[in-house]
Design a protein around this motif. Structure first.
Motif, PDB file in Angstrom:
ATOM      1  N   THR A 118      89.298 -20.022  -4.462  1.00  2.00           N
ATOM      2  CA  THR A 118      89.167 -19.268  -3.217  1.00  2.00           C
ATOM      3  C   THR A 118      87.825 -18.560  -3.232  1.00  2.00           C
ATOM      4  O   THR A 118      87.398 -18.020  -4.252  1.00  2.00           O
ATOM      5  CB  THR A 118      90.317 -18.261  -3.009  1.00  2.00           C
ATOM      6  OG1 THR A 118      90.103 -17.564  -1.768  1.00  2.00           O
ATOM      7  CG2 THR A 118      90.405 -17.253  -4.128  1.00  2.00           C
ATOM      8  N   ASN A 144      95.855 -20.856   2.807  1.00  2.00           N
ATOM      9  CA  ASN A 144      94.588 -20.141   2.651  1.00  2.00           C
ATOM     10  C   ASN A 144      94.488 -19.110   3.769  1.00  2.00           C
ATOM     11  O   ASN A 144      94.530 -19.464   4.943  1.00  2.00           O
ATOM     12  CB  ASN A 144      93.437 -21.152   2.733  1.00  2.00           C
ATOM     13  CG  ASN A 144      92.070 -20.500   2.758  1.00  2.00           C
ATOM     14  OD1 ASN A 144      91.879 -19.390   2.257  1.00  2.00           O
ATOM     15  ND2 ASN A 144      91.098 -21.188   3.352  1.00  2.00           N
ATOM     16  N   PHE A 146      96.573 -17.979  -1.246  1.00  2.00           N
ATOM     17  CA  PHE A 146      95.288 -17.521  -1.774  1.00  2.00           C
ATOM     18  C   PHE A 146      94.342 -17.239  -0.612  1.00  2.00           C
ATOM     19  O   PHE A 146      94.628 -17.560   0.539  1.00  2.00           O
ATOM     20  CB  PHE A 146      94.685 -18.583  -2.716  1.00  2.00           C
ATOM     21  CG  PHE A 146      94.736 -19.990  -2.180  1.00  2.00           C
ATOM     22  CD1 PHE A 146      93.682 -20.508  -1.440  1.00  2.00           C
ATOM     23  CD2 PHE A 146      95.847 -20.793  -2.405  1.00  2.00           C
ATOM     24  CE1 PHE A 146      93.732 -21.797  -0.937  1.00  2.00           C
ATOM     25  CE2 PHE A 146      95.913 -22.087  -1.907  1.00  2.00           C
ATOM     26  CZ  PHE A 146      94.849 -22.581  -1.165  1.00  2.00           C
ATOM     27  N   VAL A 164      92.680 -24.380  -8.414  1.00  2.00           N
ATOM     28  CA  VAL A 164      92.610 -23.715  -7.113  1.00  2.00           C
ATOM     29  C   VAL A 164      91.365 -22.834  -7.069  1.00  2.00           C
ATOM     30  O   VAL A 164      91.081 -22.094  -8.016  1.00  2.00           O
ATOM     31  CB  VAL A 164      93.866 -22.859  -6.846  1.00  2.00           C
ATOM     32  CG1 VAL A 164      93.766 -22.161  -5.489  1.00  2.00           C
ATOM     33  CG2 VAL A 164      95.133 -23.730  -6.902  1.00  2.00           C
ATOM     34  N   ILE A 173      94.781 -15.300  -5.888  1.00  2.00           N
ATOM     35  CA  ILE A 173      95.553 -16.545  -5.927  1.00  2.00           C
ATOM     36  C   ILE A 173      96.953 -16.198  -6.433  1.00  2.00           C
ATOM     37  O   ILE A 173      97.105 -15.704  -7.557  1.00  2.00           O
ATOM     38  CB  ILE A 173      94.907 -17.593  -6.851  1.00  2.00           C
ATOM     39  CG1 ILE A 173      93.486 -17.944  -6.373  1.00  2.00           C
ATOM     40  CG2 ILE A 173      95.766 -18.862  -6.910  1.00  2.00           C
ATOM     41  CD1 ILE A 173      92.697 -18.803  -7.351  1.00  2.00           C
ATOM     42  N   GLU A 198     101.574 -13.512  -9.692  1.00  2.00           N
ATOM     43  CA  GLU A 198     100.127 -13.520  -9.856  1.00  2.00           C
ATOM     44  C   GLU A 198      99.802 -13.247 -11.312  1.00  2.00           C
ATOM     45  O   GLU A 198     100.482 -12.458 -11.979  1.00  2.00           O
ATOM     46  CB  GLU A 198      99.460 -12.461  -8.976  1.00  2.00           C
ATOM     47  CG  GLU A 198      97.935 -12.510  -9.032  1.00  2.00           C
ATOM     48  CD  GLU A 198      97.261 -11.450  -8.171  1.00  2.00           C
ATOM     49  OE1 GLU A 198      96.061 -11.608  -7.885  1.00  2.00           O
ATOM     50  OE2 GLU A 198      97.933 -10.456  -7.813  1.00  2.00           O
ATOM     51  N   TYR A 231      92.837 -17.560 -14.939  1.00  2.00           N
ATOM     52  CA  TYR A 231      92.669 -16.838 -13.679  1.00  2.00           C
ATOM     53  C   TYR A 231      91.459 -15.939 -13.851  1.00  2.00           C
ATOM     54  O   TYR A 231      91.484 -14.991 -14.640  1.00  2.00           O
ATOM     55  CB  TYR A 231      93.929 -16.018 -13.386  1.00  2.00           C
ATOM     56  CG  TYR A 231      93.992 -15.354 -12.020  1.00  2.00           C
ATOM     57  CD1 TYR A 231      93.451 -15.943 -10.883  1.00  2.00           C
ATOM     58  CD2 TYR A 231      94.647 -14.130 -11.873  1.00  2.00           C
ATOM     59  CE1 TYR A 231      93.550 -15.334  -9.639  1.00  2.00           C
ATOM     60  CE2 TYR A 231      94.765 -13.511 -10.634  1.00  2.00           C
ATOM     61  CZ  TYR A 231      94.206 -14.111  -9.515  1.00  2.00           C
ATOM     62  OH  TYR A 231      94.312 -13.518  -8.275  1.00  2.00           O
TER      63      TYR A 231
END
Length: 441
Positions: free
Chosen positions: A12, A138, A181, A10, A262, A229, A287
């Protein structure tokens, strides 16, 4: 039933109206030996000037092109996307998974200017992946330090407003896993600039966590408590000078913050007797931010997830294959059979694609399964492709059966070769023998 072990990647990134960089290899970690099965890319503030936005709607935007051109040669296709002004959400999958991605729906919600303007809000893609219902949301939420409660209100409004045309999962939180996210715009409260910068320089990020607004809001907002998270073990991703790792040196001197986040939410089983036979086990492997990109005042954030799930179905809905040799010299035949019942339609079609195609719309040609049908039995169907539609230069190709009712590919053939007739003619052609006659003038 077969278990699948998958990797989901993922991204963002608030791109601040910038054009994409030439190279997104590092952003997508394409040099890693572990290749993701799925890429989900959420962008905010994609340039949406009126003329450019209309052009993007007609021809796809420059960011989509960069990601498609990068991922298609590696065997990924763009399965779905949605754009609302500056918000863009892209879903890519390895081709092998495409026939098992079904029930795709997209939607959007505006929250800017009291719900009338789409500069803020949320866009989502929901789908069935091997029978498991997933949703990707999103968001770009309200800016500035004092609007933390407004951000939560906007998020809850998006959750209420977005609905899908299906009985079992009509709302976002009905899905088995939700990924949320975007540029959520939560800031760091109370601490002064000097303390925040010292914590960042010394990498003692944990000292800032208690005053992160999203962390604080999770303690009192039930909706947020359902979302998980990973630890914020990377420096805040906003706000940077362009093409720099320096935080804002302008007159405003914005305080650094983890605006770009995210999160995910697995659906909890309420009662033991309704325990899911097909659970998804999900864990986050990674992450972090990508500090090397400087085209925006935000740094991109990535999250890599492991998904373990059982396939709810083992076979595609349709088996499709190319019959005999293919070239632009002859009409060609396609054979297909329905492996499971599904709502087929006169609007279903079979596309011819080059190996390494970018998206469903990236076909060379297509044929309607009903209009061009030449023979059928209870189990087996044949349709033809006109020779004039077959590429003269040939190449490695595949056939994909597209279901208009399910809005997705439901069957893919094995790769096959279409002959290059120009090369064939050149190989067979021989020049005439030289003439021995003498011309007299």
């Amino acid at each position: 039933r077969t278990k699948l072990f998958l990797r989901l990647y993922v991204v963002t990134w608030n791109v601040a109206t910038a054009e994409p960089p030439d190279d997104v290899n590092s952003l997508l970690q394409l040099n890693s030996p572990k290749k993701p099965d799925l890429y989900v890319i959420g962008l905010q503030e994609v340039k949406a000037a009126p003329l450019k936005f209309v052009t993007d709607l007609a021809f796809e935007d420059s960011w989509s092109h960069v990601f498609m051109n990068t991922l298609a040669p590696l065997g990924y296709i763009k399965v779905s996307s949605i754009r609302m002004q500056g918000l863009l959400l892209l879903f890519f999958s390895k081709l092998e998974h495409a026939p098992f991605i079904r029930d795709i729906q997209v939607t959007y919600t505006r929250t800017g200017l009291y719900g009338y303007w789409g500069n803020k809000g949320g866009v989502s893609i929901r789908l069935s992946f091997y029978g498991h219902m997933l949703c990707f949301l999103n968001c770009h939420l309200t800016a500035h330090m004092n609007y933390a409660s407004q951000r939560v209100d906007d998020f809850e409004y998006i959750l209420d407003a977005q609905t899908f045309d299906t009985k079992n999962t009509p709302r976002i939180l009905d899905h088995k896993v939700v990924f949320w996210f975007g540029d959520l715009n939560f800031r760091i409260e109370d601490h002064g600039m000097l303390f925040v910068r010292n914590c960042i320089t010394s990498q003692r990020f944990n000292l800032l966590w208690p005053k992160d607004q999203l962390t604080m809001m999770k303690q009192k907002e039930a909706t947020l408590q359902k979302f998980e998270e990973g630890p914020l073990d990377f420096q805040p991703t906003y706000k940077f000078d362009l093409h720099s790792d320096d935080y804002d040196t302008s007159g405003k001197k914005r305080k650094p913050a983890w605006c770009d986040r995210i999160l995910w939410r697995p659906k909890k089983q309420l009662q033991e007797e309704h325990k899911d036979e097909f659970p998804i086990k999900l864990s986050q492997e990674y992450y972090t931010s990508k500090m090397e990109y400087g085209i925006s005042d935000h740094k991109p954030v990535i999250g890599i997830f492991h998904l373990e799930l059982k396939k709810m179905y083992e076979t595609p809905l349709v088996q499709v294959s190319a019959e005999g040799e293919w070239s632009a010299d002859f009409d060609a035949l396609i054979t297909y059979s329905l492996l499971q019942s599904f709502p087929s339609s006169a609007w279903d079609w079979i596309g011819l694609y080059k190996v390494g195609f970018k998206s469903v719309s990236d076909y060379i040609t297509y044929t309607w399964v009903k209009d061009d049908q030449v023979s059928f039995s209870d189990q087996l169907f044949q349709v033809y492709v006109n020779k004039d539609e077959i590429p003269v230069l040939g190449g490695e190709c595949v056939l994909c059966y597209y279901s208009s009712s399910l809005q997705c590919i439901v069957g893919i053939s094995q790769p096959f070769k279409v002959s290059n007739i120009l090369l064939l003619y050149f190989t067979l052609w021989r020049p005439p023998p030289p003439s021995h006659c003498i011309s007299c003038f």
